[in-house]
Design an enzyme around this catalytic site. Structure first.
Site, short mmCIF file in Angstrom:
data_model
loop_
_atom_site.label_atom_id
_atom_site.label_comp_id
_atom_site.label_asym_id
_atom_site.label_seq_id
_atom_site.Cartn_x
_atom_site.Cartn_y
_atom_site.Cartn_z
N HIS B 236 -6.27 17.13 4.69
CA HIS B 236 -4.98 17.79 4.67
C HIS B 236 -4.74 18.54 5.98
CE1 HIS B 236 -1.18 19.28 3.59
NE2 HIS B 236 -1.55 20.47 3.97
N TYR B 240 -1.74 19.11 9.86
CA TYR B 240 -1.28 20.22 10.70
C TYR B 240 -1.75 20.06 12.13
CZ TYR B 240 0.58 22.08 6.53
OH TYR B 240 1.32 22.20 5.40
N HIS B 387 7.16 9.49 1.81
CA HIS B 387 7.08 10.89 2.24
C HIS B 387 6.55 11.02 3.66
CE1 HIS B 387 5.35 14.90 2.66
NE2 HIS B 387 4.16 14.33 2.76
N PHE B 388 5.41 10.36 3.94
CA PHE B 388 4.80 10.72 5.23
C PHE B 388 5.40 9.99 6.42
CE2 PHE B 388 1.21 7.95 3.62
CZ PHE B 388 1.39 6.91 4.52
N HIS B 389 6.29 9.02 6.19
CA HIS B 389 7.04 8.56 7.36
C HIS B 389 8.16 9.52 7.72
CE1 HIS B 389 4.75 4.91 6.62
NE2 HIS B 389 4.97 4.62 7.89
N ARG B 450 1.48 1.73 -3.56
CA ARG B 450 1.35 1.67 -2.11
C ARG B 450 0.18 0.75 -1.78
NH1 ARG B 450 -1.81 7.08 0.06
NH2 ARG B 450 -1.59 6.03 2.06
N ARG B 451 -0.02 0.48 -0.50
CA ARG B 451 -1.14 -0.33 -0.04
C ARG B 451 -1.24 -1.64 -0.82
NH1 ARG B 451 -5.98 4.13 0.90
NH2 ARG B 451 -5.30 4.66 2.98
C1 HEM Z 1 8.40 0.90 13.06
C2 HEM Z 1 7.99 1.95 12.43
C3 HEM Z 1 7.14 1.91 11.18
C4 HEM Z 1 7.21 1.05 10.12
C5 HEM Z 1 8.21 -0.07 9.90
C6 HEM Z 1 6.15 1.43 9.20
C7 HEM Z 1 5.89 0.80 7.99
C8 HEM Z 1 4.89 1.15 7.11
C9 HEM Z 1 4.74 0.66 5.76
C10 HEM Z 1 5.67 -0.35 5.08
C11 HEM Z 1 3.64 1.26 5.23
C12 HEM Z 1 3.12 1.11 3.79
C13 HEM Z 1 2.21 -0.03 3.64
C14 HEM Z 1 1.60 -0.08 2.25
O1 HEM Z 1 1.50 0.96 1.57
O2 HEM Z 1 1.20 -1.17 1.86
C15 HEM Z 1 3.07 2.12 6.22
C16 HEM Z 1 1.93 2.88 6.06
C17 HEM Z 1 1.51 3.87 6.95
N1 HEM Z 1 2.17 4.28 8.10
FE1 HEM Z 1 3.81 3.39 8.92
N2 HEM Z 1 5.46 2.50 9.71
C18 HEM Z 1 6.05 2.83 10.92
C19 HEM Z 1 5.70 3.87 11.76
C20 HEM Z 1 4.68 4.78 11.50
C21 HEM Z 1 4.39 5.95 12.30
C22 HEM Z 1 5.15 6.36 13.55
C23 HEM Z 1 3.31 6.56 11.74
C24 HEM Z 1 2.56 7.81 12.14
C25 HEM Z 1 2.66 8.39 13.26
C26 HEM Z 1 2.91 5.77 10.60
C27 HEM Z 1 1.82 6.04 9.79
C28 HEM Z 1 1.46 5.32 8.67
C29 HEM Z 1 0.28 5.58 7.88
C30 HEM Z 1 -0.77 6.66 8.14
C31 HEM Z 1 0.31 4.66 6.79
C32 HEM Z 1 -0.69 4.59 5.64
C33 HEM Z 1 -1.61 3.45 5.78
C34 HEM Z 1 -2.45 3.30 4.55
O3 HEM Z 1 -1.95 3.46 3.42
O4 HEM Z 1 -3.65 3.02 4.72
N3 HEM Z 1 3.76 4.70 10.46
N4 HEM Z 1 3.85 2.05 7.36
CU CU Z 2 -2.13 17.19 2.12
#
Ligand code: HEM
Ligand code: CU
Lengths: 139, 564
Positions: B236, B240, B387-389, B450-451
């Site tokens: 967590h 930050y 949320h985290f996007h 998710r995932r």
């Molecule tokens: C073009 C921009 C982006 C797109 C289209 C995108 C799309 C996605 C999608 C669809 C997921 C979910 C996948 C799933 O749950 O199966 C995901 C997960 C994630 N994204 Fe992005 N994302 C973008 C940019 C970013 C940025 C800028 C960050 C952080 C700085 C980020 C961090 C993450 C993280 C940490 C996960 C979680 C991965 C996991 O569950 O293991 N994403 N993204």
């Molecule tokens: Cu947290």
């Protein structure tokens, strides 16, 4: 960027926000969901259909039905085939073997696969019979 | 301006030759380039994940063997490399400027860069070989190749090298200024890194004590539940560590950039101390559904999570006050007139203003996640990436892009290429992510996991189709926006260097004026950094010792599995 354009973009931003988020997700289907039993499977007579429904909810993450690889072996052509277990013995897959593999997976372990299959002995007898029938139907 | 304020703020007066040495400035550029490269690559992979939902699967899934390999890349590059590289780069620089001196050690500055680059390359290799498809949370009993854990060690060490350098720089400054108030920009920089130093202990113990030896075969088995607890001790607070470098920009540079002033020095110090104290003892809010952890402890972490929401609320009001101050000075009248008087033609500002707007939604949805019982509705659903996007994916990422719109021209001494394109970039990202996250969150509320490679899933529920389309459309808009950013950056790189004094002057960084209530009104106790570090450490012990006592003895009984 002119002030007008900025104002317009701010408007778009807030419009997306308002339309998208305010109505707390109005696009879903609000009609009551189909009544289901504990495992979310609609009560239904045909065992293969029962099995297929459970398969798609609880097994498809690990087992495919099109022959492609997954965490566990594919169900396609599984029934009736001869498979090798971790201890080197071979088994012809029949109803009893399926039953055992589903309810007590620690007791059966296929060669080349991790022993991570969860036990499903919480399913009802009908449901397990349905699963066995479903896997049989993919022979 | 009073004389006392001028002396403490001597950091803001420019003496670049003295503060910014060549041996250190190249590492700051190097860290930033590595960070942005990770952002570009990681973001591009994100697009494949988004369009997969509407069954556009470019075979094989993107350039990868499977969805999860791409997703691991996406998570690792964006959550670790992008954020660490930016923090190392930007906060090293604010430290130099804050204390008005170069970093204490060239070796640590350069070491930090090489560790980041080394960790990134090692991680990328082993991920490309599909030997570490364990997602960015690398939960046991999934077992990656040992190189993956080694890469994680390198990445964390790179932040520790920067931490050590910042602390040494502070001490060198202190030796020369034994009685002065810590300059505000130095203060926020060092508290950010001390917080992370404490927070990263969890993952350090996890990787060095459990996962690395286990992947090397020195230990046969591991304890996944203990591992998750250590992971979230860091996990967590890490959010930050992503956010605070951006807060540094919001508190220090944004008021100047909008022509306003920060309200209070003391309040700013208070906010950063709250982050130091309460970021870490909240980790269990990621483990509400985990067995083996006492519900009472989960509830305590829940309460502390609401405590840590408080400094972000102060931030919202403080920054809003600075914005209003600037807007009214620029002639804005009435309740909202000042909003339109803000510099909406400066992409560095616009990107961060939009990031702040989006962040309000991120905060609200974060409260949903944090509430133990409500969490059960959205746990592990697509709501969470929704949320985290909004938070790391926009409040942080879009702000970083905004910061780059002045920081990169300054570092290169070249004017920004096409500010107009940069403005469109910011707007597209903000509107794109609203659509994207709306899709993810409504899908999540309809129980979409998710995932998961949803385009291939053999199940579906009402509502998912709309959700998937929104996710895909928003994701594509974000990708276009990301491309624009790189066009602007490459254009800037190819621009002619600024030659005349006016041209160079236009590239000067927005250094802060003293706040309206300056440091003379701040409590001296805020500056007792050693004391606050100790309190933070004790709070961690209070929050985690009972968890471990109730959990131990550890059960080292899980062999590693490879599920991909
Ligand atoms: C073009 C921009 C982006 C797109 C289209 C995108 C799309 C996605 C999608 C669809 C997921 C979910 C996948 C799933 O749950 O199966 C995901 C997960 C994630 N994204 Fe992005 N994302 C973008 C940019 C970013 C940025 C800028 C960050 C952080 C700085 C980020 C961090 C993450 C993280 C940490 C996960 C979680 C991965 C996991 O569950 O293991 N994403 N993204
Ligand atoms: Cu947290």
């Amino acid at each position: 960027m002119s002030r007008k354009l900025t104002g317009g973009l701010l408007l778009v931003f807030f419009a997306v926000l308002a339309i998208g988020y305010a109505g707390v997700m109005p696009f879903g289907d609000d009609s009551p969901r189909e009544v289901t039993d504990d495992n979310g499977v609609a009560a239904n007579g045909d065992p293969v259909e029962v099995g297929e429904a459970i398969y798609s909810q609880q097994c498809s993450g690990c087992h495919t039905i099109d022959g492609s690889s997954g965490v566990g072996p594919t169900f396609q052509g599984l029934y009736g085939s001869e498979v090798t277990m971790e201890d080197g013995s071979t088994v012809i897959v029949d109803g009893d073997h399926l039953l055992l593999a589903i309810t007590d997976p620690r007791a059966t372990n296929r060669e080349g696969y991790p022993d991570v299959m969860p036990s499903f002995d919480n399913l009802s007898e009908d449901e397990i019979a349905g699963l066995v029938a479903f896997i049989e139907s993919l022979e | 301006m009073s004389t006392a304020a001028t002396t403490v703020n001597h950091a803001a007066t420019r003496d670049e030759a003295h503060v910014e040495t060549d041996q250190q400035m190249w590492t700051i550029k190097g860290q930033l380039i590595t960070s942005l490269a990770a952002l570009g690559l990681g973001g591009f992979i994100g697009m494949f994940q988004a369009i997969e939902r509407i069954q556009i699967t470019l075979p094989p899934f993107g350039p990868f063997e499977n969805y999860y390999q791409g997703l691991t890349f996406h998570g690792v590059l964006l959550a670790f490399v992008f954020t660490f590289g930016f923090a190392n780069s930007f906060v090293s620089w604010t430290t130099m400027r804050g204390f008005g001196r170069p970093l204490r050690s060239n070796m640590l500055a350069q070491g930090s860069f090489w560790l980041l680059l080394g960790g990134t390359v090692l991680g990328a290799i082993i991920l490309t070989l599909n030997e570490a498809t364990v997602l960015f949370t690398f939960y046991a009993p999934m077992q990656a190749h040992s190189t993956f854990y080694l890469a994680a060690v390198f990445l964390v060490l790179s932040t520790w090298a920067t931490l050590a350098n910042i602390v040494l720089t502070y001490r060198a400054w202190r030796a020369e200024h034994p009685t002065e108030a810590v300059p505000l920009m130095g203060f926020v920089s060092i508290t950010t890194y001390i917080m992370w130093g404490l927070a990263s202990l969890g993952v350090a113990i996890l990787v060095l004590g459990m996962l690395l030896p286990w992947s090397l075969g020195i230990m046969d088995n591991t304890d996944p539940q203990l591992g998750r607890t250590l992971f979230w001790l860091t996990g967590h607070a890490i959010v930050y560590f992503w956010l605070l470098p951006v807060y540094i920009s919001w508190y220090m540079m944004i008021p100047k950039q909008v022509g306003g002033r920060l309200y209070s020095d003391g309040l700013t110090r208070f906010v950063f101390i709250l982050f130091l104290l309460f970021s870490i003892p909240t980790g269990l809010h990621h483990q509400y559904t985990d067995p083996g952890i006492h519900e009472g402890m989960k509830s305590i972490h829940l309460l502390l999570t609401f405590v840590i929401f408080y400094p972000s609320l102060i931030t919202a009001f403080t920054i809003m006050a600075a914005l209003e101050h600037g807007g009214r000075r620029a002639g804005g009248k009435g309740l909202f007139g000042w909003v339109m008087a803000l510099p909406w033609n400066n992409p560095a500002v616009v990107a961060q203003l939009l990031a702040m707007l989006v962040f309000t939604l991120g905060g609200v949805t974060g409260l949903v996640n944090a509430s133990l019982t409500v969490n059960m509705v959205i746990h592990n659903t697509a709501f969470v990436p929704g949320h985290f996007h909004l938070t790391v994916g926009t409040a942080v990422a879009l702000s970083v892009l905004g910061i780059c719109y002045w920081f990169v021209p300054y570092l290169l001494q070249k004017p920004l290429f096409s500010p107009k394109l940069a403005l469109w970039q910011a707007w597209l990202w903000a509107i794109g992510v609203l659509i994207f996250s709306r899709g993810q969150m409504s899908g999540g509320l309809d129980a979409q996991p998710r995932r998961t490679m949803l385009g291939e899933a053999s199940y579906s529920l009402p509502g998912w189709e709309v959700a998937n389309w929104l996710t895909a459309i928003g994701g594509v808009v974000m990708t276009i926006s990301g491309l624009l950013f790189f066009v602007v950056m490459i254009g800037t790189f190819l621009n002619k260097r600024a030659e005349t004094p006016e041209e160079r002057g236009a590239l000067d960084p927005p250094m802060p004026d003293p706040p309206i209530h300056d440091h003379r009104k701040s409590w001296k106790v805020f500056d007792r950094l050693g004391f606050w570090t100790l309190v933070a450490f004790i709070l961690i012990l209070i929050a985690y010792i009972p968890v471990l006592m109730l959990y131990l003895p550890a059960e080292f009984s899980s062999p590693g599995v490879r599920v991909w």
